[in-house]
Design a protein around this motif. Structure first.
Motif, mmCIF file in Angstrom:
data_model
loop_
_atom_site.group_PDB
_atom_site.id
_atom_site.type_symbol
_atom_site.label_atom_id
_atom_site.label_comp_id
_atom_site.label_asym_id
_atom_site.label_seq_id
_atom_site.Cartn_x
_atom_site.Cartn_y
_atom_site.Cartn_z
ATOM 1 N N CYS A 185 0.831 -1.195 0.000
ATOM 2 C CA CYS A 185 0.000 0.000 0.000
ATOM 3 C C CYS A 185 0.868 1.247 0.000
ATOM 4 O O CYS A 185 0.659 2.187 -0.770
ATOM 5 C CB CYS A 185 -0.908 0.004 1.220
ATOM 6 S SG CYS A 185 -2.258 -1.125 1.052
ATOM 7 N N ARG A 192 2.532 1.677 -3.348
ATOM 8 C CA ARG A 192 1.626 2.182 -4.375
ATOM 9 C C ARG A 192 1.355 3.657 -4.157
ATOM 10 O O ARG A 192 1.371 4.456 -5.082
ATOM 11 C CB ARG A 192 0.327 1.379 -4.334
ATOM 12 C CG ARG A 192 -0.573 1.697 -5.498
ATOM 13 C CD ARG A 192 -1.697 0.709 -5.592
ATOM 14 N NE ARG A 192 -1.210 -0.615 -5.960
ATOM 15 C CZ ARG A 192 -2.004 -1.678 -6.023
ATOM 16 N NH1 ARG A 192 -3.282 -1.572 -5.692
ATOM 17 N NH2 ARG A 192 -1.532 -2.849 -6.379
ATOM 18 N N PHE A 193 1.125 3.939 -2.849
ATOM 19 C CA PHE A 193 0.841 5.325 -2.514
ATOM 20 C C PHE A 193 2.015 6.216 -2.942
ATOM 21 O O PHE A 193 1.842 7.228 -3.597
ATOM 22 C CB PHE A 193 0.613 5.407 -1.000
ATOM 23 C CG PHE A 193 0.181 6.746 -0.519
ATOM 24 C CD1 PHE A 193 -1.077 7.241 -0.907
ATOM 25 C CD2 PHE A 193 0.985 7.527 0.295
ATOM 26 C CE1 PHE A 193 -1.487 8.467 -0.469
ATOM 27 C CE2 PHE A 193 0.567 8.759 0.714
ATOM 28 C CZ PHE A 193 -0.679 9.237 0.342
ATOM 29 N N ARG A 194 3.207 5.706 -2.603
ATOM 30 C CA ARG A 194 4.385 6.508 -2.891
ATOM 31 C C ARG A 194 4.589 6.623 -4.404
ATOM 32 O O ARG A 194 4.897 7.691 -4.932
ATOM 33 C CB ARG A 194 5.623 5.878 -2.252
ATOM 34 C CG ARG A 194 6.756 6.872 -2.104
ATOM 35 C CD ARG A 194 7.855 6.288 -1.276
ATOM 36 N NE ARG A 194 7.508 6.254 0.123
ATOM 37 C CZ ARG A 194 8.276 5.662 1.038
ATOM 38 N NH1 ARG A 194 9.396 5.046 0.665
ATOM 39 N NH2 ARG A 194 7.932 5.680 2.288
ATOM 40 N N SER A 195 4.386 5.504 -5.071
ATOM 41 C CA SER A 195 4.620 5.538 -6.521
ATOM 42 C C SER A 195 3.620 6.485 -7.183
ATOM 43 O O SER A 195 3.943 7.209 -8.112
ATOM 44 C CB SER A 195 4.490 4.129 -7.111
ATOM 45 O OG SER A 195 3.154 3.686 -6.952
ATOM 46 N N LYS A 196 2.421 6.511 -6.685
ATOM 47 C CA LYS A 196 1.448 7.451 -7.230
ATOM 48 C C LYS A 196 1.931 8.873 -7.033
ATOM 49 O O LYS A 196 1.854 9.713 -7.921
ATOM 50 C CB LYS A 196 0.106 7.259 -6.517
ATOM 51 C CG LYS A 196 -0.841 6.366 -7.281
ATOM 52 C CD LYS A 196 -2.189 6.365 -6.604
ATOM 53 C CE LYS A 196 -3.087 5.326 -7.272
ATOM 54 N NZ LYS A 196 -4.281 5.116 -6.470
ATOM 55 N N LYS A 197 2.453 9.037 -5.803
ATOM 56 C CA LYS A 197 2.936 10.378 -5.471
ATOM 57 C C LYS A 197 4.079 10.769 -6.414
ATOM 58 O O LYS A 197 4.076 11.841 -7.005
ATOM 59 C CB LYS A 197 3.443 10.372 -4.027
ATOM 60 C CG LYS A 197 2.926 11.546 -3.210
ATOM 61 C CD LYS A 197 3.430 11.409 -1.793
ATOM 62 C CE LYS A 197 2.953 12.587 -0.963
ATOM 63 N NZ LYS A 197 3.471 12.447 0.407
ATOM 64 N N THR A 198 5.025 9.828 -6.548
ATOM 65 C CA THR A 198 6.177 10.149 -7.402
ATOM 66 C C THR A 198 5.723 10.353 -8.833
ATOM 67 O O THR A 198 6.234 11.200 -9.553
ATOM 68 C CB THR A 198 7.239 9.039 -7.368
ATOM 69 O OG1 THR A 198 6.570 7.787 -7.545
ATOM 70 C CG2 THR A 198 7.992 9.059 -6.054
ATOM 71 N N LEU A 199 4.737 9.516 -9.192
ATOM 72 C CA LEU A 199 4.210 9.702 -10.545
ATOM 73 C C LEU A 199 3.659 11.101 -10.698
ATOM 74 O O LEU A 199 3.915 11.787 -11.678
ATOM 75 C CB LEU A 199 3.096 8.673 -10.785
ATOM 76 C CG LEU A 199 3.108 8.032 -12.172
ATOM 77 C CD1 LEU A 199 4.304 7.103 -12.282
ATOM 78 C CD2 LEU A 199 1.811 7.295 -12.438
ATOM 79 N N LYS A 200 2.904 11.480 -9.659
ATOM 80 C CA LYS A 200 2.339 12.829 -9.697
ATOM 81 C C LYS A 200 3.449 13.870 -9.759
ATOM 82 O O LYS A 200 3.420 14.790 -10.571
ATOM 83 C CB LYS A 200 1.499 13.062 -8.429
ATOM 84 C CG LYS A 200 0.024 12.815 -8.649
ATOM 85 C CD LYS A 200 -0.734 13.177 -7.383
ATOM 86 C CE LYS A 200 -2.176 12.681 -7.503
ATOM 87 N NZ LYS A 200 -2.829 12.804 -6.212
ATOM 88 N N HIS A 229 4.936 13.760 -13.016
ATOM 89 C CA HIS A 229 4.111 14.348 -14.066
ATOM 90 C C HIS A 229 4.046 15.852 -13.979
ATOM 91 O O HIS A 229 4.049 16.526 -14.995
ATOM 92 C CB HIS A 229 2.695 13.777 -13.994
ATOM 93 C CG HIS A 229 2.601 12.454 -14.710
ATOM 94 N ND1 HIS A 229 2.660 12.377 -16.088
ATOM 95 C CD2 HIS A 229 2.475 11.192 -14.269
ATOM 96 C CE1 HIS A 229 2.575 11.109 -16.443
ATOM 97 N NE2 HIS A 229 2.460 10.359 -15.346
#
Lengths: 592, 558
Positions: free
Chosen positions: B538, B541-549, B552
């Motif tokens: 979790c 995923r949370f972190r990867s979303k953040k990094t993705l954000k 981006h």
């Protein structure tokens, strides 16, 4: 390992063997207890005065016998009168089975009627085990029973005491007479509830004859059962002690006793369960007159485990003997029913003391002149366990028992005697104008000594849970193994090896087939056969799977085998041969 | 990847890894198969099923085992002991209650009243013969120190006279007559008749009712000093184990119905009698006086002596286990001891010494169930006074219809409720945890024999002041002895103790999985690992979303 396996098998066998054993547990509970049924009978079955019509012949005969043997001549005038009154109608039966006096053990006997000596044939049975051989063998008295169809076959019954001989002989004839009287008449001849019960008191309240149920016993006449549960309610008590049990005063009526049939005075009682048949004649407790008998009870209930654990029966339905009594099964009932059935089968009529099976009637010598000989023979067989009744009948699995402690006090006490007898005679009503005599009365108290109930039950020593956990313990102890591991072993040793063997067989069959084919085509491919068992053979790839390490390390995909194939000439050869059989069209392609 | 290298704890990459690791290394049997038979779907399915099935079996067995354990089954073991032991206490009563001086007149009045009632009901004139014994009453006890009590306060009530009622039974057409007396509540309403079908029962009950009222005037504690009541009046001879009894061997008390009573071998100053040998010569042998001429004729109709065998320090309840002895008869009573030991606690309610029972014992003896039942003073609570036969709780007084005119009404109604099991007396009185029972069996013989009775009477006359000259049966002989010295004891013990439960749990575990407690810990570890891994994923995923954000965002901005 093998040793361990052996131990386990042995231990498990032991466990299985012990599985069907039972342990006994006893619980002592305290609560309100159901009061048992109490059946009370007068020892004398029928009023002697009303039986005169039926028994006068027999009594006359008995008195005559007494006179002849012992010079006993009491009440002679009475006898004379009755002799004059009626002429003998049934006396020929008495003639047939007379009392005889034996002189020595020679085979002569004196007949009491004719006084003549006659020869006695047949075997001699001693009813009493030890004959008093005090030199004076004139004392031996007995009677002879003969087979009516075959008069040479006789059985002789002797008694060491004349009292026993006369009583037994009297009873024999008495039963014949009673068997001819219908039940309704007999009930009328016996004591009514009003006759027997003077007062009744239960648990602090008055009770009367409505609380008693009549029950006709063939040998004891009318008996009365208190708390029989017939109207659906069973009384229970939550207080022990003599004040709160059943207290009754019984009228015994000594004057109306049959002098030959019963020689003791009093009442008989039995404490039993509502569903049980009261075997008064077998296990009754006798009660004295002019005394207060207090009976303290202690209740025990026991339960056995049925079928696999022990050989007992729950309801008696699985026993091939019909229950003649209208009550729940017990061993006693079974034995009596069994004997009665045998009696009806072999003698053609039923014994008087036990209930009638369907379609049979009681024995009497008007209809079945032969029955007595037959009965004695049969009874002897029964006692010697030759009838098989003892083998057929089983114990009941559950039974209730009331242990009784009896003590007797003087009653009525001299100071209270006077007023009490007056009040009681008034209670008894105007039927008797004279004051009651205290020897005609008996006081009975039945109560729970304590309200502890003892419950003895058998429980299975091993339940399935315990059995399994014992198995587990043994397996774990000796091999640290489990069901999973057992299944593993089964898998490896049986399923997998079986599959290997199957495969080998299949291969052999194939090979044989191939050989035949090749013989036909005259081209034996020896090398190919060897190659079949090589590691790259796709058919054999599963062989290593049971040992999981290899299975893990070498998850050989089937497509992978081509690069690791040995020299091409072999493989082409193999391919060629394989394809020649299976795929003729691809073979053509390969050749091209 | 960087995190993994940096982390102190190396952790699995995926659930599959974790599961595989668990399966390969756990001590639970069979899991390894799950992983290793990857190549064969059928086998995997088979092993999964097998594992689940044995798991189910295990818990089913566990459930059975626990339900059995929580039922607290007990197993009883019987054993025979033959230790040397004490002779039990013996209580004897002569069924002849005193006519105390204080109430003597009233008793005579009552007798006259009874006489009148009987004459009225039955039309028989009995005065000539019936109660002649009362006139020359010889056995009157005067009580010291009670002279200050007013004697005139008590009056025999005429309200409770015996009546005859006749009722027509329509069914049989027969006339039933019953005898009884009327009881009303305090205001005179709600009356009912206490009726008896037999006149004898009615008279006895009626007499007893009045008797209790008369006796209630007596002070609660009756001090009859020992010198006044002499044991020689009742016991002519007493021998234990061949030796005569000493005065310290017995205590005296008075029972309202059973009269003068002696308890041998109980609470003596000396040690208790030890039973050395079984058999008649080594038991207790008594020659008793069983005189009947002093009896109150309407109180009890039996004559003789009551004997009870009980434990030391236990109140004897003669109405429950009393054993009757007839005059003119020698009775030999053989006893055998049984002992019951209960576990108590979860295994069944019982009390060791009665301290934990709600009911305060009114008898100063050890706890018994009967004592507890009799100590419950429902009667005092409901009717305001105590029943004369039972001891009084502090502050209460015995019932007397001059003071409480309605107590009879109240008492009989209460008794009916007890009969119908509406009173929960038994719930409050548990069984004692340790009980001794005495099994009694008796034999009787005529005594003294016609040949010997002359000299026996003569000897008694000389030595013991036996003053009867008639040939009436008025003496009795009792011998009480141990039939055998070994006794049966029934002991409760737990069928499933805790360690037995644990060991069978272990056995079950090893049967189904070949595992132990450690394997269970392993299972827990797996569970925790799964949770941690979940959390990790979790987080990732949370972190990867953040990094993705984060990744981006600049592209968008740029």
């Amino acid at each position: 390992t093998l040793g361990a396996v052996g131990l386990i098998l042995w231990q498990c066998a032991e466990l299985l063997r012990n599985y069907y054993s039972a342990s006994v547990s006893v619980t002592v509970q305290f609560q309100k207890l159901p009061f048992p049924a109490v059946t009370i009978c007068n020892i004398n079955p029928y009023k002697y005065s009303s039986m005169k019509d039926y028994l006068s012949e027999l009594d006359k005969e008995t008195k005559k016998a007494l006179e002849t043997f012992y010079g006993f001549s009491e009440g002679k005038s009475k006898v004379r009168r009755s002799v004059d009154e009626r002429n003998s109608t049934g006396s020929d039966f008495f003639k047939q089975i007379p009392l005889v006096k034996f002189e020595d053990f020679s085979k002569t006997a004196t007949d009491l009627r004719s006084g003549q000596k006659r020869k006695i044939e047949g075997s001699v049975f001693h009813k009493d085990s030890s004959i008093v051989n005090s030199g004076d063998s004139n004392d031996i008295i007995g009677f002879q029973l003969c087979d009516a169809n075959n008069s040479s076959e006789c059985a002789l019954y002797t008694f060491s005491s004349g009292v026993n001989a006369i009583q037994e002989w009297y009873k024999l004839h008495y039963m014949n007479i009673m068997a001819q009287i219908p039940l309704e008449t007999k009930e009328k001849l016996s004591y009514s509830a009003d006759d027997l019960l003077l007062t009744c008191f239960f648990d602090g309240l008055s009770c009367d004859k409505r609380h008693f149920t009549r029950f006709h016993h063939p040998l004891h006449g009318n008996c009365y059962t208190f708390n029989s549960g017939e109207n659906g309610t069973i009384l229970s008590t939550s207080t022990g002690g003599s004040e709160y049990g059943l207290q009754v005063v019984l009228y015994i009526g000594e004057a109306d006793y049959n002098p030959f049939l019963v020689t003791s005075t009093g009442a008989k009682i039995i404490v039993h369960d509502q569903n049980e048949y009261p075997f008064i004649e077998d296990i009754g407790t006798e009660i004295e007159t002019a005394a207060a008998t207090s009976i303290g009870m202690h209740f025990t209930r026991s339960r056995k485990l049925s079928k696999p654990y022990s050989d007992c029966t729950e309801t008696g339905a699985d026993i091939p003997v019909e229950n003649l009594y209208n009550k729940s099964y017990s061993l006693q009932i079974c034995l009596h029913s069994c004997f009665q059935k045998a009696m009806v089968d072999s003698c053609g009529c039923a014994q008087y003391a036990q209930p009638l099976p369907a379609g049979a009637e009681y024995c009497n010598y008007k209809k079945n002149p032969n029955w007595m000989y037959c009965y004695y023979k049969l009874h002897e067989k029964f006692v010697k366990e030759q009838l098989g009744c003892q083998q057929i009948c089983k114990d009941a699995c559950s039974f209730k028992e009331w242990a009784l402690t009896t003590s007797i006090a003087q009653w009525p006490s001299t100071v209270s005697e006077d007023w009490m007898l007056r009040v009681l005679s008034w209670d008894k009503g105007q039927k008797i104008n004279k004051k009651l005599n205290k020897t005609d009365l008996a006081n009975l108290m039945v109560f729970y000594k304590d309200l502890n109930e003892r419950f003895i039950s058998e429980n299975p020593a091993n339940t399935l849970v315990i059995l399994l956990s014992n198995f587990g313990g043994q397996l774990g102890l000796w091999m640290s193994c489990s069901v999973v591991c057992v299944i593993e072993i089964i898998e490896v040793f049986f399923i997998d090896s079986l599959s290997i063997v199957m495969r080998r067989q299949w291969q052999k069959a194939k090979k044989w087939w191939n050989d035949r084919k090749r013989d036909q085509s005259a081209k034996p491919p020896q090398a190919g056969d060897l190659e079949r068992q090589g590691h790259d053979n796709p058919v054999c790839i599963d062989e290593d799977l049971p040992t999981f390490n290899t299975a893990l390390r070498l998850p050989l995909p089937q497509d992978n085998h081509l690069p690791t194939t040995p020299p091409p000439n072999y493989s082409t050869l193999r391919l060629e041969t394989a394809f020649t059989e299976q795929l003729p069209d691809t073979l053509e392609v390969g050749q091209h | 990847e960087e995190e993994k290298e940096e982390g102190l704890i190396e952790f699995y990459d995926s659930f599959k890894d974790m599961f595989e690791f668990f399966c390969k290394n756990t001590t639970i049997h069979g899991t390894i198969r799950l992983v290793c038979s990857d190549g064969n779907r059928m086998k995997t399915a088979f092993w999964t099923l097998l594992l689940l099935a044995s798991f189910g079996m295990l818990y089913w067995q566990f459930a059975l085992m626990f339900s059995q354990y929580w039922a607290y089954p007990v197993v009883l073991t019987m054993s025979m002991h033959s230790e040397p032991k004490m002779f039990p206490a013996i209580t004897i009563c002569n069924l002849d209650p005193y006519r105390f001086q204080l109430v003597r007149e009233h008793l005579v009045q009552l007798d006259h009243m009874a006489e009148e009632s009987i004459a009225f009901l039955y039309g028989i004139n009995t005065s000539a013969s019936l109660f002649h014994a009362n006139e020359k009453n010889t056995h009157v006890k005067d009580l010291p120190n009670v002279g200050n009590l007013s004697r005139s306060s008590f009056k025999l009530s005429q309200n409770f006279s015996l009546l005859r009622m006749s009722e027509h039974n329509n069914k049989s057409g027969k006339k039933h007559s019953s005898v009884g007396f009327r009881l009303c509540n305090a205001t005179g309403g709600n009356c009912f008749y206490k009726t008896y079908l037999s006149g004898m029962d009615a008279i006895l009950e009626w007499y007893r009712f009045h008797y209790m009222n008369i006796m209630s005037q007596l002070p609660v504690i009756i001090n009859i000093s020992d010198h006044e009541e002499q044991i020689e009046d009742m016991v002519y001879s007493c021998q234990y184990d061949g030796e005569p009894c000493r005065p310290s061997d017995y205590v005296h008390f008075h029972h309202p119905v059973f009269g003068s009573c002696y308890t041998f071998n109980s609470k003596g100053t000396d040690s208790f009698w030890t039973a050395t040998k079984p058999g008649i010569p080594y038991g207790l042998s008594l020659i008793l006086r069983a005189e009947q001429k002093d009896h109150i004729p309407l109180l009890s109709t039996v004559a003789g002596v009551k004997v009870m065998i009980h434990n030391h320090n236990q109140t004897p309840f003669l109405e429950h286990e009393g054993f009757d002895i007839r005059p003119g008869i020698a009775t030999t009573i053989g006893i055998q001891q049984d002992e019951v030991n209960r576990l108590g606690g979860n295994y069944g309610k019982c009390t060791t010494n009665g301290d934990d029972v709600n009911v305060k014992l009114l008898y100063n003896n050890s706890y018994t169930l009967q004592a507890c039942l009799h100590s419950k003073h429902i009667m005092v609570q409901k009717c305001g006074c105590g029943y004369y036969y039972y001891p009084l709780p502090p502050g209460a007084e015995y019932c007397d219809y001059n003071k409480q005119p309605a107590w009879g009404h109240c008492f009989y109604q209460l008794y009916n409720r007890l009969r119908n099991h509406h009173l929960n007396c038994f719930d409050q009185c548990p069984k004692p945890c340790r009980e001794s029972l005495y099994k009694v069996s008796a034999g009787t013989a005529k005594w003294p024999s016609p040949k010997s009775q002359d000299w026996i009477r003569q000897a008694l006359r000389h030595q013991n002041g036996y003053n009867s000259t008639s040939n009436r049966k008025d003496i009795a002989k009792v011998t009480i002895f141990y039939q055998q010295l070994n006794y049966q004891s029934v002991n409760e013990s737990a069928l499933l103790s805790e360690n037995l439960l644990l060991s069978s749990m272990g056995s079950q575990w090893s049967l189904w999985f070949g595992s132990s407690v450690l394997s269970v810990v392993e299972m827990f570890e797996l569970l925790i690992d799964t949770l941690v891994l979940c959390l990790l994923f979790c987080c990732q995923r949370f972190r990867s979303k953040k990094t993705l954000k984060v990744a981006h965002a600049p592209t968008i901005s740029s």
